[in-house]
Design an enzyme around this catalytic site. Structure first.
Site, PDB file in Angstrom:
ATOM      1  N   LYS A   1      -7.034  -4.958  -3.049  1.00 32.37           N
ATOM      2  CA  LYS A   1      -7.776  -5.517  -1.901  1.00 32.37           C
ATOM      3  C   LYS A   1      -8.670  -4.444  -1.314  1.00 32.37           C
ATOM      4  O   LYS A   1      -8.403  -3.254  -1.489  1.00 32.37           O
ATOM      5  CB  LYS A   1      -6.792  -6.040  -0.852  1.00 32.37           C
ATOM      6  CG  LYS A   1      -5.898  -4.944  -0.297  1.00 32.37           C
ATOM      7  CD  LYS A   1      -4.899  -5.488   0.688  1.00 32.37           C
ATOM      8  CE  LYS A   1      -4.011  -4.387   1.233  1.00 32.37           C
ATOM      9  NZ  LYS A   1      -4.739  -3.370   2.008  1.00 32.37           N
TER      10      LYS A   1
ATOM     11  N   CYS B   1      -1.925  -2.730   7.687  1.00 30.48           N
ATOM     12  CA  CYS B   1      -1.841  -3.657   6.551  1.00 30.48           C
ATOM     13  C   CYS B   1      -0.550  -4.481   6.533  1.00 30.48           C
ATOM     14  O   CYS B   1      -0.578  -5.652   6.150  1.00 30.48           O
ATOM     15  CB  CYS B   1      -2.056  -2.908   5.252  1.00 30.48           C
ATOM     16  SG  CYS B   1      -3.780  -2.343   5.116  1.00 30.48           S
TER      17      CYS B   1
ATOM     18  N   ASP C   1       0.791  -1.249   0.000  1.00 29.38           N
ATOM     19  CA  ASP C   1       0.000   0.000   0.000  1.00 29.38           C
ATOM     20  C   ASP C   1       0.823   1.300   0.000  1.00 29.38           C
ATOM     21  O   ASP C   1       0.505   2.237   0.763  1.00 29.38           O
ATOM     22  CB  ASP C   1      -0.961   0.014   1.215  1.00 29.38           C
ATOM     23  CG  ASP C   1      -1.977  -1.116   1.183  1.00 29.38           C
ATOM     24  OD1 ASP C   1      -1.954  -1.937   0.257  1.00 29.38           O
ATOM     25  OD2 ASP C   1      -2.806  -1.185   2.131  1.00 29.38           O
TER      26      ASP C   1
HETATM   27  C1  VGL Z   1      -4.576   0.675   5.769  1.00 32.61           C
HETATM   28  C2  VGL Z   1      -6.189   1.504   7.172  1.00 32.61           C
HETATM   29  C3  VGL Z   1      -7.134   1.390   6.178  1.00 32.61           C
HETATM   30  C4  VGL Z   1      -3.147   0.292   5.569  1.00 32.61           C
HETATM   31  C5  VGL Z   1      -5.525   0.543   4.778  1.00 32.61           C
HETATM   32  O1  VGL Z   1      -2.691   0.237   4.417  1.00 32.61           O
HETATM   33  O2  VGL Z   1      -2.452   0.050   6.589  1.00 32.61           O
HETATM   34  N1  VGL Z   1      -4.931   1.144   6.965  1.00 32.61           N
HETATM   35  N2  VGL Z   1      -6.794   0.904   4.986  1.00 32.61           N
END
Ligand code: VGL
Ligand code: ZN
Length: 202
Positions: A110, A155, A12
């Site tokens: 995702k 994540c 991410d």
């Molecule tokens: C994430 C919160 C919501 C992350 C993704 O990538 O850690 N955290 N969505």
């Protein structure tokens, strides 16, 4: 160069998790250069991309009266309500401009199901719906993973814990991760990773 059993999993590294983004992680952009450099050492590279529809149930905006960073109960358990982030096709969902996206073998999206969040690259937050990444890595003969990216305590940690549970040898490069640290989440998830046998380096 790592052997063909090894994969780099980049979690991410998207604009919304970098300074100026909708769910900015402090120093989120500091790790991009180091991640791109590390890519040169790996024969297999997977990027994950948080990829939510605008009506996603993890967004506080979709729960009238609920504040961002509050908790709610979902059918699958407790869930943090986040500021709207990584909306499919938005600039915030795009990878950081300096990330070497072209080096990726696979980009795994995702969090696209409106009713389930997905922190982990392997299982959605119900801990049973699979993303397909385990099958992909097994088919390629990958058994050792190095994880980097955002955020350490959500994540990255959820992915590391699932990977360990699935039997992978897992290392998290903490120097190439940055944390949200919501109510002690970094300490809690660090302890869980250590207890699960995840190697923490950097
Ligand atoms: C994430 C919160 C919501 C992350 C993704 O990538 O850690 N955290 N969505
Ligand atoms: Zn998300």
């Amino acid at each position: 160069m790592h052997p063909s059993t090894d994969a780099l999993i980049v979690i991410d590294v998207q604009n919304d998790f970098c300074p100026g983004g909708a769910l900015a992680v402090a120093g989120g952009d500091d790790i991009v250069g180091g991640i791109t450099a590390l890519m040169a050492d790996f024969p297999a590279i997977v990027l994950t991309q948080d990829w939510h529809p605008a009506d996603h149930s993890s967004f506080a905006a979709n729960h009238p009266g609920a504040a961002p960073f509050s908790m709610i109960q979902m059918p699958y358990g407790p869930q943090v309500l986040w500021p709207s982030h990584c909306v499919q096709g938005s600039a915030g969902a795009a990878f950081h401009a300096d990330l070497a996206v072209d080096r990726a073998d696979l980009i795994l999206r995702k969090g696209f199901r409106p009713k389930i969040d997905s922190y982990s690259a392997f299982f959605e937050n119900d801990r049973t719906t699979q993303t397909g990444l385990d099958g992909y890595l097994r088919d390629r003969g990958v058994s050792r993973l190095v994880l980097v990216g955002l955020a350490t305590d959500f994540c990255v940690a959820f992915s590391a814990l699932d990977a360990a549970r699935l039997g992978y040898d897992v290392t998290v490069r903490l120097d190439l991760c940055r944390a949200i640290d919501l109510d002690g989440s970094l300490a809690a998830m660090t302890a869980q990773m250590l207890a699960a046998g995840v190697r923490l380096e950097g």
